[in-house]
Design an enzyme around this catalytic site. Sequence first.
Site: not given
Length: 535
Positions: A211, A260
Site C-alpha cells: 500500500d 501501489e
Amino acid sequence: MSETELAAWWQRGVIYQIYPRSFADANGDGVGDLRGVIEHLDYLNDGTDRSLGVAAIWLSPFYRSPMADFGYDISDYTDVDPLFGTMEDFDRLIGEAQRRGIRVIVDWVPNHTSDQHPWFTESASSRESAKRDWYVWRDPAPDGGPPNNWQSAFAAVGSAWTFHEATGQYYLHSFMPQQPDLNWDNPEVEAAMHEVLRFWLNRGVDGFRIDAIYRLAKDPELRDNELGIRHDEDWPTIHQRLRKIRAVIDEYENRVIVGEVYLLDLRRLVEYINTGDELHLAHNFVFFHLPWQAAAFRASVQEFTELAKQSAWPAWFLENHDHSRVATRYAAAPESGQRRARTAAMLICTLRGTPFMYYGEELGLPDAHIPPDRVVDVDGRDPERSPMPWRRPSLDGPGAGFTTAEPWLPVITGAESLCVESQQQDPRSTLAFVRKLTHLRSREPTLQSGTLRLFDAAADVFCYERELDRRFLIALNFSSHRVPLALGGDAPSSAFLELSTHPGREHGAVDLQDLVLEPDEGLILRLSKAGAARS
Ligand code: GLC
C-alpha cells in the site's frame, strides 16, 4: 525475461482483488469475511473452465483495525480483525486456496498504522517516549499552524498534520488523522515492518500488495511542496528502502511484491521495477486514468514499453477499490458500459503483462448508487465497494446472496440481471465471456509471455500482435459505432477468430480485409505462423 524462459506464476495468470468487506458474508452481520471468501473459492478456480481460473487472489486488509479507513488503518498487523474472522479462518483460507492452485497475496500497509496501534499510543504518550521517533512529530510553525504545507491524499481531510494537545506537537498523516505516518527514517521502524512481512510469509502467503509504497520515503527536512516538486513522496531513498524489502521477500522462494506506485509519470514508475531488485510488479495509474480512446491506450502502452526494461514485467489494471468502475466511468451510453467492460477485460488480459481484476469486474458491475445517509467513506469510494451480488434479489432477498442481513453498503440496482447466478445461466453474459477469456489466456503461452507489437489500424481501433509459439492479433474498437478494421502495412489477409466481446459474433475463419468491428467490440484473432505480418 527471455522468450524461452518459463514465466513465473505471477506473470502467467490473472490476479483477482478481493475487498473482504464486500465479497461474501458468511456470518450474517452484513460485512464480508474470510469464511465468505473460502466459500466462494470454487467460483474463482475449481480447476475447470466453469470457474474464472484465476492464478491468485489479493486480499485487501483483514487485520485488526478500528475501520476508520475500512482496514487500511491497522492496529495489529499480525492478527485478523474479529469482523473478518480468526487466524484459524485465515490458515484455512490459505490451505483451501492452495488445494485449488490459487496463490494468496495480502495487503501490507507500511506507510501508516492506526492511531489505535500500541506503537502510536506509546509514541503519543510523551515527547520522551521510546517510540516517539517511530512517527513523524514536529513543533508547530511560528504562527502555531502545521509545520509545512503538505496535504492529505484525501481532499476532505485537508492538512496532513494534526495537532496533539497533550504533547504540543503535530503528527504527520498522509491520509486520515486516524492513520499516522510511520517514520521510515528510523531503522527500528523498518526492522519492525520487515518482521511483519516475515510473519505472513511464514504463514504461507505468496506475496504482498504494498500500500502507498511511493509514500515510504519523504524529504527528511520536511520542506514545503512546491509547484511540480513534491517533498512528501517518492524521495530518492525509496529505492534503497525497497531493495531491503525485496531482500526480505527473497529469503523465501517464489514470492511476489506488487506496489501501489501512485505516480502519474511513467518515467518515475519504471524506476520501481527496472533495477530487478525492487518491485516485481507496479500498479500503473497512468494507464488506469487514460480516457477511453484507442490512441491514448496505444501511446501509453508504447511509452511504457520504451521506458521499461525488457526484464521488467508490466502489470495492467482498470479497476480497484479506490476508483469508479469501468462499466460506469467508460460508459458513453447506458448500453455501452457492459460492452466496454468486456473490451477492457480483453485489453488487460491480452497485453504483455499481468492482469489484475477487481471482484465484480468479471460481471461488468457498475458503481452503486449511494444515498447520502448511507455514505461511509471519507473519500467518496463507496460506489465501487458495493457488495458482490451472488444471487437474484427477487429470490434471495435484498442482500443478493452476499448477506442475509442489511449489507454494509447498498447493492447495485441492476443486481437481478448482473448477479453471478443470472450471468452463469446466460452464455451471452459478461461473466461467460470473461471465463472464456481467462481460459484462453491460460491455455496459450503466447498470450501470457509472447512479445507485443503494435499494429496500425483504424483510428478508433487499438490493435496489437502477440507472438511466441503462436501469433494472435488483438483488435479493440474504442468507439460505439461500427468500424472497419483497416489494418495497415502488409497485414495478413485471413485469420481465425478465437474470441469476441460481441455475443453474436461467430467463431471461425475471417477475412481481415473485410472485417468490421461492432460498436465497442474487441476481438482475439489467431494468425497463421507463416508469413509474419509487419506493422
Ligand atoms: C491506498 C489504498 C486506499 C487507502 C490508502 C491509505 O491508496 O488503496 O484504499 O485508503 O492507501 O491506506
